[in-house]
Design a protein around this motif. Sequence first.
Motif, PDB file in Angstrom:
ATOM      1  N   UNK A   1       0.862  -1.198   0.000  1.00  0.00           N
ATOM      2  CA  UNK A   1       0.000   0.000   0.000  1.00  0.00           C
ATOM      3  C   UNK A   1       0.890   1.237   0.000  1.00  0.00           C
ATOM      4  N   UNK A   2       0.672   2.111  -0.984  1.00  0.00           N
ATOM      5  CA  UNK A   2       1.494   3.328  -1.086  1.00  0.00           C
ATOM      6  C   UNK A   2       0.720   4.616  -0.836  1.00  0.00           C
ATOM      7  N   UNK A   3      -0.632   4.532  -0.815  1.00  0.00           N
ATOM      8  CA  UNK A   3      -1.477   5.749  -0.641  1.00  0.00           C
ATOM      9  C   UNK A   3      -1.218   6.751  -1.759  1.00  0.00           C
ATOM     10  N   UNK A   4      -1.423   8.051  -1.435  1.00  0.00           N
ATOM     11  CA  UNK A   4      -1.331   9.076  -2.478  1.00  0.00           C
ATOM     12  C   UNK A   4      -0.845  10.382  -1.827  1.00  0.00           C
ATOM     13  N   UNK A   5      -0.553  11.367  -2.651  1.00  0.00           N
ATOM     14  CA  UNK A   5      -0.203  12.693  -2.127  1.00  0.00           C
ATOM     15  C   UNK A   5       1.059  12.666  -1.266  1.00  0.00           C
ATOM     16  N   UNK A   6       1.014  13.428  -0.159  1.00  0.00           N
ATOM     17  CA  UNK A   6       2.199  13.554   0.698  1.00  0.00           C
ATOM     18  C   UNK A   6       2.585  12.218   1.329  1.00  0.00           C
ATOM     19  N   UNK A   7       1.593  11.387   1.639  1.00  0.00           N
ATOM     20  CA  UNK A   7       1.880  10.070   2.217  1.00  0.00           C
ATOM     21  C   UNK A   7       2.680   9.230   1.221  1.00  0.00           C
ATOM     22  N   UNK A   8       2.253   9.266  -0.020  1.00  0.00           N
ATOM     23  CA  UNK A   8       2.947   8.528  -1.091  1.00  0.00           C
ATOM     24  C   UNK A   8       4.414   8.945  -1.173  1.00  0.00           C
ATOM     25  N   UNK A   9       4.647  10.259  -1.193  1.00  0.00           N
ATOM     26  CA  UNK A   9       6.040  10.729  -1.304  1.00  0.00           C
ATOM     27  C   UNK A   9       6.869  10.297  -0.106  1.00  0.00           C
TER      28      UNK A   9
ATOM     29  N   UNK B   1       0.726   2.095   5.527  1.00  0.00           N
ATOM     30  CA  UNK B   1       0.954   3.241   6.406  1.00  0.00           C
ATOM     31  C   UNK B   1      -0.337   3.961   6.788  1.00  0.00           C
ATOM     32  N   UNK B   2      -0.420   4.337   8.050  1.00  0.00           N
ATOM     33  CA  UNK B   2      -1.505   5.193   8.560  1.00  0.00           C
ATOM     34  C   UNK B   2      -0.862   6.246   9.455  1.00  0.00           C
ATOM     35  N   UNK B   3      -1.456   7.442   9.532  1.00  0.00           N
ATOM     36  CA  UNK B   3      -0.944   8.431  10.488  1.00  0.00           C
ATOM     37  C   UNK B   3      -0.973   7.845  11.902  1.00  0.00           C
TER      38      UNK B   3
ATOM     39  N   UNK C   1       5.775  -1.788   7.477  1.00  0.00           N
ATOM     40  CA  UNK C   1       7.002  -2.585   7.528  1.00  0.00           C
ATOM     41  C   UNK C   1       7.976  -2.270   6.397  1.00  0.00           C
ATOM     42  N   UNK C   2       7.604  -1.361   5.500  1.00  0.00           N
ATOM     43  CA  UNK C   2       8.411  -1.159   4.287  1.00  0.00           C
ATOM     44  C   UNK C   2       9.837  -0.698   4.588  1.00  0.00           C
TER      45      UNK C   2
ATOM     46  N   UNK D   1       2.785  11.797  11.571  1.00  0.00           N
ATOM     47  CA  UNK D   1       3.930  10.928  11.820  1.00  0.00           C
ATOM     48  C   UNK D   1       3.543   9.506  11.473  1.00  0.00           C
ATOM     49  N   UNK D   2       4.563   8.735  11.099  1.00  0.00           N
ATOM     50  CA  UNK D   2       4.354   7.333  10.770  1.00  0.00           C
ATOM     51  C   UNK D   2       5.184   6.525  11.755  1.00  0.00           C
TER      52      UNK D   2
END
Length: 350
Positions: free
Chosen positions: A18-26, A257-259, A274-275, A335-336
């Motif tokens: 899972x990579x999400x999108x936007x700032x999370x993706x980056x 990832x989740x905040x 875990x990435x 934060x992650x």
Amino acid sequence: MNTIDSLTLTRPDDWHLHLRDGAALSAVVPHTARQFARAIVMPNLKPPVTTAAQAVAYRERILAAVPAGLAFEPLMTLYLTDVLAPDEIVRAKTAGVVAVKLYPAGATTNSDAGVTDVRKTYPTLEAMQRAGLPLLVHGEVTDPAIDLFDREKVFIDTQLIPLRRDFPELKIVFEHITTREAAQYVNEASAFTGATITAHHLLYNRNAIFLAAGGGAALRPHYYCLPVLKREEHRRALVDAATSGSTKFFLGTDSAPHPAQLKEHASGCAGCYTALSAIELYAEAFDAVGALDKLEGFASFHGADFYGLPRNTGRVTLRREPWLVPETLPFGDAQLKPLRGGESMQWRLA
Ligand code: DOR
Ligand code: ZN
């Protein structure tokens, strides 16, 4: 006894991410791109990726987040809904989409648009079987009457067995299996069936959600994912499957990832991140049972072979060298918290 202190492998791939999108993706793409040559990217965005055009646009956003100097290839998927048209399968195949993901509606994060009755998708599954496009399955029933810990096993009996009977030549990946029953089902299935296994399901059982490392009571939301961690007997069955050398089992982190504040919450999100240290976590799990010699097949060959893609040619080296996982990582405005944050790892990717 000899201990192995260094291990060189063909560069691995992550067959479920899972990579999400936007700032999370980056924030997260660099972690995966450093570890893996390719990754199968899950389509459970908001809204989900349901067309070939959306998948192509998402691939471009992912590529834009890959740090200069790293070669990383995102492999795109579509999100199966009750109304995904068979025509879209043909367009997806042409656009380089590699698979379609089945989320039973309501089973997990961003699955509201998922499938309410798999029979509604039969014309689409027929098109996939014809096109040789694999179906990736989140294998849990959603019936509130079924205990959370039994949902995978019940899915096999009530959904997967009939689905397989009706589509004998559809490639199916049973994603992130968590039980002895799932490992056994895959072992006994035809070559059209494979399965991914996460590092966290190889390393932890359900005690990790409810007990501190020393054993005292502690609710630990960063160990909460779906399908949820199971009993120790199931963890052992997964380790046996992953280290057996069977080509049906391959690496898929399900890194999700989740905040941090949404995991440390009264209604916390499911997903383990875990990435950052994925291949090192797998190395630890294989090392614990003396099976480091089986890691390369699981991490670098079996998935590519199942998908009919070329194996990678680059190499990576892991060394037995302790390092501390950071407690937090930047994640846009949030934060992650990576799994194992603040704790030591035994293996390190050079
Ligand atoms: O724990 C999980 N998190 N399981 C899933 O199936 C989805 C994932 C996510 O997207 O957060
Ligand atoms: Zn997932």
